[in-house]
Write an enzyme that holds these catalytic residues in place. Structure first.
Site, mmCIF file in Angstrom:
data_model
loop_
_atom_site.group_PDB
_atom_site.id
_atom_site.type_symbol
_atom_site.label_atom_id
_atom_site.label_comp_id
_atom_site.label_asym_id
_atom_site.label_seq_id
_atom_site.Cartn_x
_atom_site.Cartn_y
_atom_site.Cartn_z
ATOM 1 N NE ARG A 120 -16.295 19.819 40.880
ATOM 2 C CZ ARG A 120 -16.397 20.669 41.887
ATOM 3 N NH1 ARG A 120 -15.313 21.078 42.519
ATOM 4 N NH2 ARG A 120 -17.559 21.118 42.259
ATOM 5 C CE LYS A 142 -12.781 1.371 26.492
ATOM 6 N NZ LYS A 142 -13.291 0.265 25.663
ATOM 7 C CD GLU A 184 -10.238 -9.204 27.876
ATOM 8 O OE1 GLU A 184 -10.025 -8.960 26.668
ATOM 9 O OE2 GLU A 184 -11.239 -8.781 28.494
ATOM 10 C CE LYS A 226 -6.468 -1.426 27.148
ATOM 11 N NZ LYS A 226 -7.483 -1.929 28.061
ATOM 12 C CD GLU A 236 -14.214 1.595 22.461
ATOM 13 O OE1 GLU A 236 -13.537 1.168 23.411
ATOM 14 O OE2 GLU A 236 -15.350 1.194 22.205
ATOM 15 N NE ARG A 240 -9.436 1.825 25.119
ATOM 16 C CZ ARG A 240 -9.080 2.325 26.268
ATOM 17 N NH1 ARG A 240 -8.671 3.575 26.338
ATOM 18 N NH2 ARG A 240 -9.101 1.593 27.362
ATOM 19 C CG ASN A 244 -14.576 -3.260 23.117
ATOM 20 O OD1 ASN A 244 -14.372 -3.549 24.283
ATOM 21 N ND2 ASN A 244 -14.659 -2.016 22.687
ATOM 22 C CG HIS A 247 -14.865 -7.532 24.986
ATOM 23 N ND1 HIS A 247 -13.818 -8.189 24.374
ATOM 24 C CD2 HIS A 247 -14.401 -7.182 26.214
ATOM 25 C CE1 HIS A 247 -12.785 -8.227 25.196
ATOM 26 N NE2 HIS A 247 -13.110 -7.624 26.319
ATOM 27 C CG HIS A 251 -19.797 -6.774 27.411
ATOM 28 N ND1 HIS A 251 -19.477 -5.511 26.965
ATOM 29 C CD2 HIS A 251 -18.735 -7.179 28.134
ATOM 30 C CE1 HIS A 251 -18.268 -5.188 27.390
ATOM 31 N NE2 HIS A 251 -17.798 -6.183 28.096
ATOM 32 C CG HIS A 264 -14.778 -9.663 31.304
ATOM 33 N ND1 HIS A 264 -15.763 -8.946 30.671
ATOM 34 C CD2 HIS A 264 -13.623 -9.345 30.657
ATOM 35 C CE1 HIS A 264 -15.235 -8.221 29.695
ATOM 36 N NE2 HIS A 264 -13.929 -8.440 29.669
HETATM 37 P P1 NAD Z 1 -11.998 -9.972 39.200
HETATM 38 O O1 NAD Z 1 -11.496 -8.630 39.485
HETATM 39 O O2 NAD Z 1 -13.365 -10.318 39.684
HETATM 40 O O3 NAD Z 1 -10.957 -11.033 39.772
HETATM 41 C C1 NAD Z 1 -11.236 -12.384 39.594
HETATM 42 C C2 NAD Z 1 -11.239 -13.156 40.929
HETATM 43 O O4 NAD Z 1 -9.905 -13.426 41.313
HETATM 44 C C3 NAD Z 1 -11.873 -12.431 42.086
HETATM 45 O O5 NAD Z 1 -12.554 -13.337 42.899
HETATM 46 C C4 NAD Z 1 -10.681 -11.855 42.799
HETATM 47 O O6 NAD Z 1 -10.926 -11.570 44.151
HETATM 48 C C5 NAD Z 1 -9.675 -12.944 42.641
HETATM 49 N N1 NAD Z 1 -8.276 -12.556 42.658
HETATM 50 C C6 NAD Z 1 -7.734 -11.447 42.125
HETATM 51 N N2 NAD Z 1 -6.398 -11.491 42.213
HETATM 52 C C7 NAD Z 1 -6.091 -12.628 42.861
HETATM 53 C C8 NAD Z 1 -4.875 -13.237 43.254
HETATM 54 N N3 NAD Z 1 -3.699 -12.689 42.935
HETATM 55 N N4 NAD Z 1 -4.938 -14.396 43.920
HETATM 56 C C9 NAD Z 1 -6.138 -14.996 44.191
HETATM 57 N N5 NAD Z 1 -7.315 -14.476 43.804
HETATM 58 C C10 NAD Z 1 -7.295 -13.317 43.155
HETATM 59 O O7 NAD Z 1 -12.005 -10.276 37.632
HETATM 60 P P2 NAD Z 1 -10.964 -9.947 36.446
HETATM 61 O O8 NAD Z 1 -11.088 -11.072 35.524
HETATM 62 O O9 NAD Z 1 -9.641 -9.547 36.962
HETATM 63 O O10 NAD Z 1 -11.599 -8.639 35.802
HETATM 64 C C11 NAD Z 1 -12.844 -8.660 35.166
HETATM 65 C C12 NAD Z 1 -13.377 -7.252 35.175
HETATM 66 O O11 NAD Z 1 -12.510 -6.425 34.412
HETATM 67 C C13 NAD Z 1 -14.746 -7.126 34.537
HETATM 68 O O12 NAD Z 1 -15.556 -6.326 35.363
HETATM 69 C C14 NAD Z 1 -14.475 -6.450 33.220
HETATM 70 O O13 NAD Z 1 -15.561 -5.663 32.793
HETATM 71 C C15 NAD Z 1 -13.282 -5.613 33.557
HETATM 72 N N6 NAD Z 1 -12.448 -5.250 32.391
HETATM 73 C C16 NAD Z 1 -12.112 -3.963 32.240
HETATM 74 C C17 NAD Z 1 -11.295 -3.573 31.195
HETATM 75 C C18 NAD Z 1 -10.860 -2.142 31.076
HETATM 76 O O14 NAD Z 1 -10.270 -1.784 30.054
HETATM 77 N N7 NAD Z 1 -11.071 -1.318 32.070
HETATM 78 C C19 NAD Z 1 -10.813 -4.527 30.304
HETATM 79 C C20 NAD Z 1 -11.176 -5.865 30.489
HETATM 80 C C21 NAD Z 1 -11.988 -6.218 31.542
HETATM 81 N N1 GLY Z 2 -10.635 -3.595 27.151
HETATM 82 C C1 GLY Z 2 -10.997 -2.749 26.060
HETATM 83 C C2 GLY Z 2 -10.388 -1.417 26.113
HETATM 84 O O1 GLY Z 2 -9.644 -1.102 27.006
HETATM 85 O O2 GLY Z 2 -10.650 -0.612 25.265
#
Ligand code: NAD
Ligand code: GLY
Length: 363
Positions: A120, A142, A184, A226, A236, A240, A244, A247, A251, A264
């Protein structure tokens, strides 16, 4: 090193940014107390960066565990999430366990969700290793996994205790991933800070080349914006949603193409072009601004046209995916639009205009 605070009463936490931010963070004593710590990383990042983090954690915690998940958006799912619970339980980890997300947004979102659910709720720390994660996903709480019927559909708002953006971790990042992160970064300009957009126009090549001074400024300004937005509207219910921008279309691209086909950030890049074009067709911004933003996105190495996700009825398929967006209300899609440079607004739009935009902006 620079420190930014996310102000959320008892859930407040620092974001540390700098070239050796990880090492400094241990000297600063900001890590939460615990009996055990589990690094959650993946098969790509683990071999590059987990050993040095393990060494630092061993000086701070009695027990250090590590789990390497399969890599990629396609694994942001129940089965992979369950591996985290499985390892925690096999290793008899209790409530006094800290999870550390070492990776990009996929690892960060999944680890955060695992921390929200395990017993939890246990504390977690974000150590983002992609630019995208350093400027966006690691901050704000998030957490989620994908569902075959929609992106990030199962998750929780759950804040980390600490975010450490160590710029040296980005040195191993492939160029395509750096560009994805720039999507982003770029979004913060049109929605909130035109001065930052102008700075990006001057420094986009330096950022793509991995220049540390430029990256430090981009990560810092992005996190400041942010942190402010999240501090005003954690769940949100209003402001907030502007984060997006791009997005809703993005998406649809990600899901429509199959998770992992388009990154992404690539979906957000093309999605921002579609969203600003829609803003223009609704009379909110002039054509010159659409061109200015498109050009910056292109210079960042990102796609400026969306893919065709359905050869028979492309616009219809985009609309179907977008109706399932979390921001939709009673089946009506709510878009984040640009209401003049530096200002975002949430609005619905006639389907006919959205169809025109999709037809005009897809390859
Ligand atoms: P990812 O986590 O898939 O990383 C991208 C690639 O780079 C992967 O293959 C990873 O293994 C590799 N990688 C990571 N760090 C590395 C490094 N230092 N050196 C070499 N390779 C490396 O993708 P991302 O673009 O980081 O994240 C996308 C995800 O984030 C999506 O799922 C999206 O929905 C999510 N997201 C979440 C929020 C939020 O607010 N929580 C905001 C934006 C995006
Ligand atoms: N990436 C959008 C949010 O964090 O709200």
């Amino acid at each position: 090193m620079h420190s930014i605070r996310v102000n959320l009463a008892e859930n407040s936490y620092p974001i540390l940014i700098g070239r050796s931010a990880l090492e400094t963070s241990f000297a600063d004593g900001v890590w939460p107390d615990a009996e055990a710590v589990m690094i959650v990383t993946n098969e790509v990042v683990g071999p590059l960066h987990a050993d040095s983090l393990r060494g630092m954690l061993a000086g701070r915690y009695p027990r250090v565990l590590e789990l390497r998940l399969p890599d990629g958006e396609a694994y942001k799912d129940w089965e992979t999430l369950n591996q985290v619970f499985q390892q925690l339980l096999i290793n008899t980890c209790g409530r006094k366990t800290v999870l550390v997300a070492l990776g990009g947004g996929v690892v960060g979102d999944m680890t955060g969700f695992a921390a929200a659910c395990f017993m939890r709720g246990v504390p977690f720390v974000q150590v983002p290793t992609t630019l995208l994660a350093q400027v966006d996903s690691s901050v704000g709480g998030k957490t989620a996994i994908n569902h075959p019927l929609g992106k990030n559909m199962v998750g929780a708002f759950y804040q980390p205790r600490l975010v450490v953006c160590d710029l040296s971790l980005l040195e191993t990042l492939p160029a395509r991933e750096l560009s994805a992160g720039l999507a982003e970064v770029i979004k913060y300009g049109p929605i909130a800070d035109m001065e930052f957009m102008a700075w990006l126009e001057q420094h986009i090549e330096a950022l793509r080349a991995g220049d540390h001074t430029a990256l430090a400024h981009a990560v810092r300004r992005s996190c400041e914006i942010k942190a402010h937005v999240v501090g005003v509207d954690e769940r949100e219910s209003g402001l907030r949603a502007i984060l997006n921008f791009g997005h809703t279309f993005g998406h649809a691209i990600e899901a429509g193409m199959g998770y992992g086909t388009w990154l992404h950030g690539e979906g957000v890049g093309a999605g921002m072009v579609m969203a600003v074009e829609l803003s223009h067709r609704l009379g909110l911004v002039d054509a010159a601004f659409v061109q200015r933003l498109r050009s910056l996105i292109e210079r960042a190495g990102l796609p400026v046209r969306g893919p065709v996700i359905d050869a028979q009825d492309n616009a219809g398929r985009y609309l179907a995916w977008m109706r399932g967006d979390k921001k939709s209300e009673a089946g009506e899609i709510r878009f984040v639009l640009i209401d003049g440079p530096g200002r975002a607004v949430m609005r619905s739009a006639p389907d006919g205009v959205v169809r025109e935009v999709i037809d005009a902006c897809c390859a």
